[in-house]
Design a protein around this motif. Structure first.
Motif, mmCIF file in Angstrom:
data_model
loop_
_atom_site.group_PDB
_atom_site.id
_atom_site.type_symbol
_atom_site.label_atom_id
_atom_site.label_comp_id
_atom_site.label_asym_id
_atom_site.label_seq_id
_atom_site.Cartn_x
_atom_site.Cartn_y
_atom_site.Cartn_z
ATOM 1 N N ALA A 272 0.835 -1.207 0.000
ATOM 2 C CA ALA A 272 0.000 0.000 0.000
ATOM 3 C C ALA A 272 0.871 1.259 0.000
ATOM 4 C CB ALA A 272 -0.922 -0.005 1.219
ATOM 5 N N TYR A 273 1.967 1.214 0.749
ATOM 6 C CA TYR A 273 2.888 2.356 0.774
ATOM 7 C C TYR A 273 3.508 2.589 -0.608
ATOM 8 C CZ TYR A 273 7.218 4.939 1.520
ATOM 9 O OH TYR A 273 8.252 5.835 1.418
ATOM 10 N N GLN A 274 3.903 1.507 -1.253
ATOM 11 C CA GLN A 274 4.505 1.647 -2.584
ATOM 12 C C GLN A 274 3.517 2.245 -3.580
ATOM 13 O OE1 GLN A 274 6.502 -2.599 -2.020
ATOM 14 N NE2 GLN A 274 7.047 -1.746 -3.999
ATOM 15 N N ARG A 275 2.311 1.762 -3.567
ATOM 16 C CA ARG A 275 1.294 2.291 -4.491
ATOM 17 C C ARG A 275 1.009 3.769 -4.187
ATOM 18 N NH1 ARG A 275 -1.528 -1.875 -7.170
ATOM 19 N NH2 ARG A 275 -0.938 -3.955 -6.451
ATOM 20 N N TYR A 276 0.989 4.101 -2.894
ATOM 21 C CA TYR A 276 0.737 5.487 -2.480
ATOM 22 C C TYR A 276 1.859 6.404 -2.974
ATOM 23 C CZ TYR A 276 0.314 9.434 0.780
ATOM 24 O OH TYR A 276 0.223 10.685 1.349
ATOM 25 N N MET A 277 3.086 5.948 -2.829
ATOM 26 C CA MET A 277 4.224 6.791 -3.220
ATOM 27 C C MET A 277 4.363 6.896 -4.736
ATOM 28 S SD MET A 277 5.319 7.988 -0.442
ATOM 29 C CE MET A 277 6.749 8.833 -1.111
ATOM 30 N N GLU A 278 3.977 5.864 -5.456
ATOM 31 C CA GLU A 278 4.107 5.892 -6.913
ATOM 32 C C GLU A 278 3.154 6.887 -7.564
ATOM 33 O OE1 GLU A 278 3.630 1.835 -8.012
ATOM 34 O OE2 GLU A 278 5.711 1.290 -7.536
ATOM 35 N N ARG A 279 2.200 7.390 -6.799
ATOM 36 C CA ARG A 279 1.314 8.426 -7.327
ATOM 37 C C ARG A 279 1.952 9.815 -7.261
ATOM 38 N NH1 ARG A 279 -2.744 5.307 -4.526
ATOM 39 N NH2 ARG A 279 -2.771 6.775 -2.770
ATOM 40 N N ASP A 280 3.068 9.917 -6.580
ATOM 41 C CA ASP A 280 3.768 11.208 -6.516
ATOM 42 C C ASP A 280 4.523 11.433 -7.829
ATOM 43 O OD1 ASP A 280 6.251 12.984 -5.856
ATOM 44 O OD2 ASP A 280 4.894 13.282 -4.172
ATOM 45 N N PRO A 281 4.440 12.631 -8.419
ATOM 46 C CA PRO A 281 5.067 12.872 -9.725
ATOM 47 C C PRO A 281 6.585 12.772 -9.712
ATOM 48 C CG PRO A 281 4.240 14.924 -8.773
ATOM 49 C CD PRO A 281 3.693 13.811 -7.947
ATOM 50 N N SER A 282 7.213 12.912 -8.555
ATOM 51 C CA SER A 282 8.675 12.836 -8.515
ATOM 52 C C SER A 282 9.186 11.425 -8.251
ATOM 53 C CB SER A 282 9.216 13.774 -7.426
ATOM 54 O OG SER A 282 8.807 13.348 -6.153
ATOM 55 N N VAL A 283 8.279 10.462 -8.097
ATOM 56 C CA VAL A 283 8.666 9.069 -7.849
ATOM 57 C C VAL A 283 8.526 8.271 -9.130
ATOM 58 C CG1 VAL A 283 8.093 6.955 -6.586
ATOM 59 C CG2 VAL A 283 8.042 9.171 -5.411
ATOM 60 N N GLY A 284 9.593 7.561 -9.492
ATOM 61 C CA GLY A 284 9.566 6.764 -10.712
ATOM 62 C C GLY A 284 9.125 5.328 -10.481
ATOM 63 N N ARG A 285 9.619 4.710 -9.406
ATOM 64 C CA ARG A 285 9.291 3.314 -9.129
ATOM 65 C C ARG A 285 9.599 3.016 -7.674
ATOM 66 N NH1 ARG A 285 14.486 0.548 -10.149
ATOM 67 N NH2 ARG A 285 15.948 2.111 -10.932
ATOM 68 N N THR A 286 9.187 1.858 -7.219
ATOM 69 C CA THR A 286 9.448 1.435 -5.842
ATOM 70 C C THR A 286 9.835 -0.041 -5.849
ATOM 71 O OG1 THR A 286 7.136 0.844 -5.457
ATOM 72 C CG2 THR A 286 7.789 3.102 -4.899
#
Length: 795
Positions: free
Chosen positions: A485-499
């Motif tokens: 859930a944390y990875q999916r949440y962070m991947e919605r940020d425009p400055s995040v490419g992948r997790t």
């Protein structure tokens, strides 16, 4: 009489003074010859910050800030050819031979593994590349590609680009064995250069490579320094019309540099290649003070026609402003000790001593050097008085001090302050752009990082650690659902490419049990299935080979967020989003604690926070320290306000300059900017002290101010303009940071000079501060023996 007699004492005991100073210079010179250029990114970080402490606790498992990324890109087709796969394998193996490598951290397609189902519902963690020989046939190559594509997020997209044209090799280096120069050389010699060919492009990035390039370019600075010294000699000769005018400031600068370098080495400190501009600036300040003294010596000799009297007169008149200016600079830098960053604390100690050494070269040796040098020729001094530079100052100072000129100057100052306030709003904490500001955009390093980002979207890591209180926590399926859930949440940020996390491996393991059908690429929901997948992950694998996801003792695992850049705002937002996620209800997992933050993004977040917490404090303390020194010098509360105004104006101009030119306040720029806070106060001190002296001679305030601007002000203007001119040579450096910081400090000195030469005298003539008259009385009460010869008609 006090400073006049001190000058007599120095001349009468010149052999003793020369013996002591010479012995100490030889002592410091011995250590100066052992000076080394070293840098450590870790020293720039606040070691007491919880993010930094977490990084130190786990960076030898999960990778720290000192990571290297190599990208192998196929010029045509894909990487799935026997030759390119063999290159990736050899480079991976050779990376493990580089000095300081954290064994087990080297990861690539060559040693990646995936879940392979066996009979009876058993799954096995299997290498992507079958051994012992490399795949050569079309079928074998196709099998490797199939294995990669079956593992999205784990291998495909992480070690192999989504278009199959590039592959990554990653490795981390131990903080305790960092040698950037050696790491840089060995990576290229062992892993990169032997594999260059017509069918691939190879790009190398990461913190050790960045600093390796800095070391590679550092020898340029020596030649830039030589050219700068030659240019300085030429300018000094043109200014004084005499070779002595170039020699005397050079002696001051050389002795100051020997003492400063020797002290730095003596106390176990080293010079950082990225702050070489600071020693250059300090040495330039020594030259600046010497020019002021030399200019006054010429003036006094022309008046008195007696060398010894001229020496004593110039020494006694300039002792207080010189000493006050040097002490203000030194103590203004020393307040940096309060920042809990090791590098800044080292810098505070070294730079403050280096500045204080100017007292020795400028005040103790000056009378003796002049005593042994022949006096200047009278025609040379007269030619200087009729020179273009002094004529220009006279032509500008007279109208500026008129009623109209003062009004124009004040209005112009208000406009400059308003403009500075506007551009100041653009100042950012952290790196303002994705490229490294240390090197130029066209540098091999920045081009390599741009290519890596283009293929893989993101490489800058934020690592969140899940600390496990016992091994049973590994079998709790909620842990991996929260991680996912944390990875999916962070991947919605425009400055995040992948997790990436172990949750990705477990979801792929579920699909492996059902013929890799995507719909079964889900996380387990029971402790039994979770334990089965975790067991398969570790089956046949050594603890070291899986330490990059779970520590060997199984006390922690990690989640890595790959960010696209290091921009300060993005770093702050990513960290805040992470903190917000884990603070929300329902994120708790029994026997698990989520802690931030390792990786370069976590460390920069800690450093940026320290900058925010201390930047204002440092400026307040530096200005307060300088104010107290001015208060002691002139015995007036208002004197500090008058003299600090040009310095505050220069500070505002520098912040505006940084905001307008996208130069962020970060771990690299903060040392330079902080050291420069007090530089330039001596300009105001020299001008005000000369105004007081001229008032003591009987001139009215406007005439005294005019005289000060065309005498002491002339030396102030020359030294500031000389510094600006000499720094221009730094723009030849391939180290963009040194070039921009040199120009930044030159602008700082220029604006300080401009303020001391314009708004400060205008304010004094307009508002007639009482401390000027009070200090005039003190000078008259001193009854110096030469005052009677210089007195003019009183107003």
């Amino acid at each position: 009489m006090t400073w006049y007699r001190l000058g007599e004492w120095i001349l009468s005991r010149r052999y003793l003074v020369l013996g002591v100073v010479g012995t100490l210079t030889l002592f410091f010179g011995y250590f100066a010859l052992q000076t080394q250029l070293t840098t450590s990114f870790g020293d720039l970080l606040p070691q007491n910050h919880p993010f930094v402490q977490i990084a130190h606790k786990y960076d030898h498992y999960f990778g720290g800030v000192n990571s290297v990324t190599i990208m192998v890109e196929a010029r045509e087709g894909t990487i799935f050819t026997p030759d390119i796969l063999a290159k990736i394998t050899r480079m991976t193996n050779n990376m493990d031979l580089v000095y300081g490598i954290q064994h087990g951290s080297v990861r690539s397609l060559a040693n990646a593994s995936y879940f392979r189902p066996l009979a009876g519902g058993v799954i096995l963690n299997t290498p992507v590349l079958p051994g012992p020989r490399m795949p050569t046939t079309s079928a074998e190559i196709e099998e490797v590609a199939s294995n990669v594509h079956k593992n999205p997020g784990v291998i495909f997209g992480r070690f192999v680009s989504l278009d199959d044209k590039a592959a990554l090799i990653e490795g981390s280096f131990l903080e305790t064995r960092l040698d950037y120069r050696r790491i840089f050389n060995e990576i290229y010699q062992l892993a990169v250069n032997p594999e260059r060919s017509d069918n691939v492009r190879i790009y190398v990035g990461g913190q050790p490579i960045l600093y390796g390039w800095v070391y590679y370019y550092t020898p340029q600075i020596f030649w830039i320094f030589v050219i700068t010294v030659i240019a300085l000699w030429v300018l000094l000769y043109l200014y004084f019309h005499d070779w002595r005018g170039a020699l005397r400031p050079t002696i001051s600068g050389v002795i100051c540099a020997i003492w400063g370098l020797g002290f730095i080495r003596l106390v176990g400190l080293n010079l950082d290649p990225l702050v070489l501009v600071i020693p250059f600036l300090i040495t330039a300040r020594a030259v600046s003070h010497s020019v002021q003294m030399h200019d006054r010596y010429y003036e006094e000799y022309y008046r008195l026609r007696d060398k010894e009297k001229a020496i004593l007169s110039s020494f006694s008149e300039l002792f207080v402003p010189s000493f006050s200016g040097i002490v203000a600079d030194a103590f203004g830098v020393l307040v940096i000790l309060l920042v809990p960053v090791l590098f800044l604390q080292k810098l505070a100690i070294g730079a403050s001593f280096w500045i204080a050494a100017i007292i020795v070269s400028e005040l103790l040796l000056n009378p003796i050097v002049y005593y042994y040098l022949d006096p200047p020729r009278i025609e040379v001094v007269e030619r200087r008085e009729r020179g273009l530079f002094k004529g220009l100052l006279r032509g500008l100072a007279r109208p500026m001090l008129s009623a109209t000129g003062r009004a124009v100057t004040m209005v112009a100052t208000v406009m400059v302050v308003a403009m500075c306030a506007y551009f100041w709003t653009g100042l950012k904490i952290g790196d303002p752009e994705s490229q490294s500001p240390i090197l130029w955009p066209s540098s091999p390093y920045n081009r390599a990082m741009a290519a890596i980002h283009e293929r893989f979207g993101a490489t800058e890591q934020l690592v969140v650690v899940a600390e496990l209180q016992n091994r049973e926590a590994l079998n709790d399926p909620k842990l991996y659902h929260v991680m996912d859930a944390y990875q999916r949440y962070m991947e919605r940020d425009p400055s995040v490419g992948r997790t990436f996390s172990v949750a990705d491996l477990l979801s792929n393991g579920g699909a492996a049990l059902r013929e890799f059908e995507p719909k079964w690429n889900v996380l387990p929901s029971t402790r039994l299935r979770t334990g089965q997948l975790i067991g398969g992950l570790f089956a046949g694998a050594s603890p070291l080979s899986t330490a990059y996801i779970i520590t060997p003792r199984r006390e922690a695992t990690q989640m890595t967020v790959y960010c696209k850049d290091r921009e300060g705002e993005n770093v702050q937002r990513v960290v805040k989003r992470t903190e917000k996620f884990f603070s929300e209800p329902g994120r708790e997992v029994k026997n698990v604690q989520f802690v931030l933050a390792a990786g370069i993004i976590g460390q920069l977040a800690a450093a940026n926070q320290e900058i925010l917490d201390n930047d204002l404090l440092l400026n307040v303390l530096a200005f307060t320290t300088i104010y107290l020194i001015i208060l002691f010098t002139y015995r007036s509360f208002m004197a500090g306000i008058y003299l600090l105004f040009p310095l505050a104006l220069a500070n505002a101009a520098i912040n505006a300059y940084m905001g307008a030119n996208d130069i962020g306040v970060n771990v690299n720029t903060l040392p330079v900017v902080t050291v420069g806070v007090g530089f330039g106060i001596d300009y105001a001190i020299y001008v005000v002290s000369r105004i007081i002296e001229e008032r003591a001679l009987g001139r009215n305030l406007p005439e005294a101010t005019f005289a000060a601007l065309t005498t002491s002000g002339k030396a102030v203007a020359f030294t500031a303009l000389t510094l600006v001119a000499s720094v221009l040579f730094w723009y030849w450096s391939d180290i963009r940071f040194d070039a921009e910081m040199g120009l930044l400090l030159a602008v700082w000195m220029f604006v300080s000079m401009l303020g001391a030469m314009t708004i400060l005298p205008v304010m004094i003539v307009t508002f007639k501060p009482r401390f000027i008259e009070r200090e005039r009385g003190r000078v008259l009460a001193s009854r110096r023996p030469d005052l009677a010869q210089r007195a003019v008609t009183a107003d």
